[in-house]
Design a protein around this motif. Structure first.
Motif, mmCIF file in Angstrom:
data_model
loop_
_atom_site.group_PDB
_atom_site.id
_atom_site.type_symbol
_atom_site.label_atom_id
_atom_site.label_comp_id
_atom_site.label_asym_id
_atom_site.label_seq_id
_atom_site.Cartn_x
_atom_site.Cartn_y
_atom_site.Cartn_z
ATOM 1 N N UNK A 1 0.833 -1.208 0.000
ATOM 2 C CA UNK A 1 0.000 0.000 0.000
ATOM 3 C C UNK A 1 0.867 1.258 0.000
ATOM 4 N N UNK A 2 1.921 1.263 0.804
ATOM 5 C CA UNK A 2 2.850 2.403 0.813
ATOM 6 C C UNK A 2 3.410 2.655 -0.587
ATOM 7 N N UNK A 3 3.894 1.601 -1.225
ATOM 8 C CA UNK A 3 4.503 1.770 -2.538
ATOM 9 C C UNK A 3 3.478 2.254 -3.555
ATOM 10 N N UNK A 4 2.255 1.765 -3.445
ATOM 11 C CA UNK A 4 1.201 2.217 -4.352
ATOM 12 C C UNK A 4 0.909 3.695 -4.152
ATOM 13 N N UNK A 5 0.851 4.140 -2.898
ATOM 14 C CA UNK A 5 0.595 5.553 -2.619
ATOM 15 C C UNK A 5 1.706 6.427 -3.192
ATOM 16 N N UNK A 6 2.954 5.983 -3.043
ATOM 17 C CA UNK A 6 4.084 6.747 -3.595
ATOM 18 C C UNK A 6 3.973 6.848 -5.106
#
Length: 853
Positions: A491-496
């Motif tokens: 999820x973090x990587x997707x948000x970035x």
């Protein structure tokens, strides 16, 4: 509706501007020029003057609510060449009631801004700027060459004449060249942006922006070629990728993300420095108060360099796999040599368990003098008579230990002696022959010199199941811990990737190589060593476990009565923890930041705790902590780690509470270790402590009964009290590393004590274990060197963290932290091997001759 709103705004405030959203700037111009929204009556004709203007000429003029000036420009646009056009405006009048509105009309875009330009900061603080410079976006052209026109309309609602200066100029070096540095100056009201076109054969580039000035805080952004370009502090985050910066900024850009094969590099200076860790300015007394921003110009330079190609990716992966597969090959060769040696020994000297007493005596007659081996080891200066061992005794002891064939140490009488008898480590004259001497643990553990046989009295099958729980519990913890962690970092990587906010993750942006959706694949790949070497250690432990079980099945006397009791549950747990450290460290490096630091440290605490438990278990198999107690304590450590990071920064109350808990825990553990569990924590503990101090220390003036343990515990308390005092005084920002340092210091102290006491007890360290110790010490030294390079830190702001970023140093693919991953995984694997092999010299020594310390 537009006309009605313009009419209402005119009558509501005849001296104020007709405010309309910036996206409707063209309609605003229509309202101003055609309908005369100003101080005059509706329908009043406004004087409009259009002038043909030229580039690089400064125009000084005056504007009022009754006149409007339009400057007409034209320039030739070539498809093969891009030129930037920049509009610079200065307002010379002071104390304006109404700002001047500038509207730039182009073929495919409209740019509007007012002067003074009001930019807002934290808490809606307002900063006026009288000098504004903006670069016009360049719409693409399909023709080989064409002439484009644009107009600059100047108007105001102020009844007083306002003097201004207007200058339109071409931007030199608007298109950035690969590997060529370009310097420029930017400020909040004068942002800058430049165009870069991907050359043929280059699919990925790194855009680097540098400055010698920490402040003012800046933002660099990568945007697609489109209009409008978002180049102000309040809108630069609307599109593309962006990150704050002080001295350094770097963003990796891939061709696949930009269909036009080109992009803009935008640099904006922020109105305030809070985002970069700068000081907070005062809060304005009145909401409408304007604050002087001062001089916030910043000199920067930008350079675009090609990133690595696919060959470097392949070389990096092959290098990583090659290093760790070499350990598998080396282990296989060592195992083959060891099996060959064991088989040869069995051929020459059959197992005495399969021989008759006469055959054993005959064998002893051929290979030795048939005498009973040397007396049991004694504690040197800690012997009962207070004297040191003689050199002859030490020599005999070492000689008997050096013998590779364990059954040659044992005389015929010892072979025939019952097993229960052999477990006694003292002579009958040393104690009264009570019935419960061999069953009451409180009597056994009060002997001055304990041997392993005294603390290995429980049923082996019960203990094996007890220690196997360590492995099954940590496996369960790993599953329930890893699954939500993986989901969260995805999820973090997707948000970035979706938002383009490069401040979310604390990478080393100068050496962050993307692969697919991952922004820093190299930091993830370098964690492969933990997983591969953890699996290799599990295989080594499994082999030892199988060999030991086979020896037990055939009633091998060495396996039954000699050496440190073999319990492999903790070793399995250590190997699993090492693999999980690699997996969770990789998850952490998907997007390292303040909120997921515990992914990288949780299993480090577990590894340190399991190693200390294993060291203690070697000499205390019966009284080691259960898996439930151990994991509960480790959970408490992780809990305090989270609290320390969240609340510990500058919080005096937290540090006082933590230091008190740290000291109390040290005292309780010291008491547990000294008395080997023969005490209880209840309401009468203080009374018993005072009584023991009074009777033993004051009345009898007697020293401690267990000198060795007392020396270790005194040193341990000194170290831990010192660490607690350091934390209370200095209050380090990185609480997680501080807590890990406490665990490592205690582990190293106990390990050093174990080695020293092992050598003082007449034991020796075999060649393989000695090589592992020396190799591991050297690797740890190099690993710690690279760890303390500190390429990024989530303890600071993202912009401050980027000041520590550095280029790759290994194969153009790995940075210092990747090398730390390589070396620390090898060092941990070596440390595990040390724990596994350091007592191999005792495999042929009876347990009633192996001392406890």
């Amino acid at each position: 509706m537009l006309l009605r709103s313009c009419w209402k705004s005119r009558h509501k405030n005849s001296s104020g501007p007709c405010w309309i959203q910036p996206g409707l700037a063209a309609l605003l111009w229509l309202c101003v020029t055609q309908l005369g929204c100003g101080s005059g009556a509706v329908g009043e004709t406004k004087s409009v003057v259009q002038k043909d203007a030229e580039f690089d000429v400064t125009y000084n003029d005056t504007v009022t609510s009754e006149n409007q000036t339009i400057y007409a420009f034209n320039h030739t646009v070539s498809r093969n060449r891009t030129e930037g056009v920049r509009v610079s405006v200065d307002v010379l009048s002071q104390g304006l009631e109404s700002p001047i509105l500038f509207v730039v009309r182009q073929k495919q875009a409209v740019l509007s801004f007012q002067v003074p330009l009001i930019l807002r900061g934290l808490y809606q603080r307002k900063y006026p700027y009288n000098h504004v410079g903006r670069t016009l976006c360049q719409p693409p052209t399909r023709a080989l060459s064409e002439t484009q026109y644009f107009f600059v309309d100047v108007s105001t609602l102020s009844s007083q004449g306002t003097n201004f200066q207007l200058r339109v100029s071409r931007v030199e070096s608007f298109t950035l060249q690969t590997d060529k540095k370009f310097s420029f100056t930017a400020s909040p009201s004068q942002p800058q942006y430049f165009k870069y076109v991907f050359p043929d054969g280059v699919d990925t580039v790194i855009v680097k922006v540098n400055s010698d000035m920490n402040f003012p805080c800046s933002v660099m952004s990568i945007q697609d070629i489109q209009c409008p370009v978002y180049d102000l502090d309040n809108n630069v985050a609307f599109i593309g990728m962006y990150q704050t910066m002080t001295k350094k900024g770097a963003i990796t850009v891939q061709r696949k993300d930009f269909p036009s094969n080109s992009f803009y590099v935008v640099v904006v200076v922020k109105t305030e420095d809070e985002a970069c860790g700068g000081p907070l300015r005062f809060y304005p007394l009145r909401p409408d108060e304007l604050i002087d921003a001062g001089n916030r110009s910043k000199i920067l330079d930008v350079v675009v360099t090609p990133a690595i190609n696919s060959k470097v990716y392949v070389m990096g992966m092959l290098f990583c796999l090659g290093i760790f597969f070499s350990f598998y090959l080396l282990t296989f060769l060592v195992a083959c040599l060891d099996n060959k040696r064991v088989n040869k020994k069995r051929e020459l000297f059959p197992n005495p368990a399969d021989m008759s007493p006469a055959e054993t005596a005959s064998l002893l007659g051929k290979n030795g003098d048939g005498k009973t081996p040397a007396s049991p080891y004694e504690y040197g200066s800690f012997a009962d008579n207070g004297s040191t061992l003689s050199s002859e005794a030490i020599t005999d002891s070492a000689t008997s230990t050096d013998n590779n064939y364990g059954y040659m140490e044992r005389s015929l009488d010892s072979v025939g002696r019952s097993r229960q008898e052999s477990l006694s480590s003292v002579e009958e004259d040393d104690y009264d022959t009570l019935d419960d001497i061999n069953s009451d643990k409180n009597i056994v553990r009060t002997k001055k010199f304990l041997c392993v046989s005294d603390l290995a009295r429980k049923d082996k099958r019960v203990l094996s199941k007890k220690y196997q729980i360590y492995f099954w519990n940590i496996s369960t913890i790993a599953v329930f811990y890893a699954l939500p962690v993986i989901q969260l970092v995805i999820t973090y990587q997707t948000v970035v990737n979706v938002t383009g906010n490069q401040d979310i993750c604390y990478y080393n942006f100068l050496c962050a190589h993307p692969l697919g959706a991952l922004s820093a694949f190299n930091n993830i790949l370098s964690n492969l060593g933990y997983v591969m070497l953890g699996l290799l250690f599990l295989l080594i432990v499994l082999k030892r476990d199988i060999v030991h079980n086979r020896a037990m099945v055939r009633n091998d006397l060495n396996a039954l009565e000699c050496g440190i009791p073999k319990h492999f549950g903790l070793f399995y747990a250590m190997g699993t923890a090492l693999m999980m450290e690699g997996l969770l460290s990789a998850c952490y490096h998907v997007c390292p930041n303040y909120t997921n630091f515990q992914f990288d440290t949780s299993f480090m605490y577990m590894i340190a705790g399991l190693c200390m438990l294993k060291l203690y278990q070697k000499r205390h198999p019966d009284i080691n902590a259960s898996a439930y107690t151990a994991y509960a304590c480790l959970a408490a450590v992780i809990f305090f780690s989270v609290l320390g990071v969240v609340f510990g920064k500058g919080n005096t109350v937290f540090w006082i509470i933590f230091s008190v808990i740290h000291i109390l825990a040290t005292l309780l553990l010291s008491t547990q270790l000294y008395y080997m569990g023969r005490w209880r924590l209840d309401s009468g503990v203080l009374r018993r402590m005072v009584y023991i101090i009074y009777t033993d220390s004051i009345r009898q003036c007697s020293g401690p009964m267990y000198i060795d343990r007392m020396v270790l515990l005194v040193m341990g308390n000194i170290v831990n009290w010192s660490l607690a005092a350091y934390g209370l005084i200095e209050r380090p920002n990185d609480f997680a590393s501080y807590l890990l340092a406490i665990a490592i210091c205690n582990l190293l102290l106990y390990f050093a004590f174990y080695i020293i006491m092992k050598l003082r007890s007449g034991e020796r360290i075999k060649c393989l274990a000695l090589v592992c110790i020396l190799f591991t010490a050297v690797v740890w030294g190099f690993a710690l060197y690279f760890f303390f390079q500190g390429l990024s830190t989530w303890q600071k702001t993202p912009a401050e963290s980027r000041e520590h970023n550095r280029d790759c140093i290994l194969l153009l693919f790995f940075d210092d932290h990747d090398i730390w991953h390589f070396l620390s995984s090898i060092a941990m694997f070596g440390s595990f091997l040390v724990l596994l092999t350091m007592d191999d010299d005792l495999d042929t020594v009876q347990r009633d001759k192996i001392y406890v310390f």
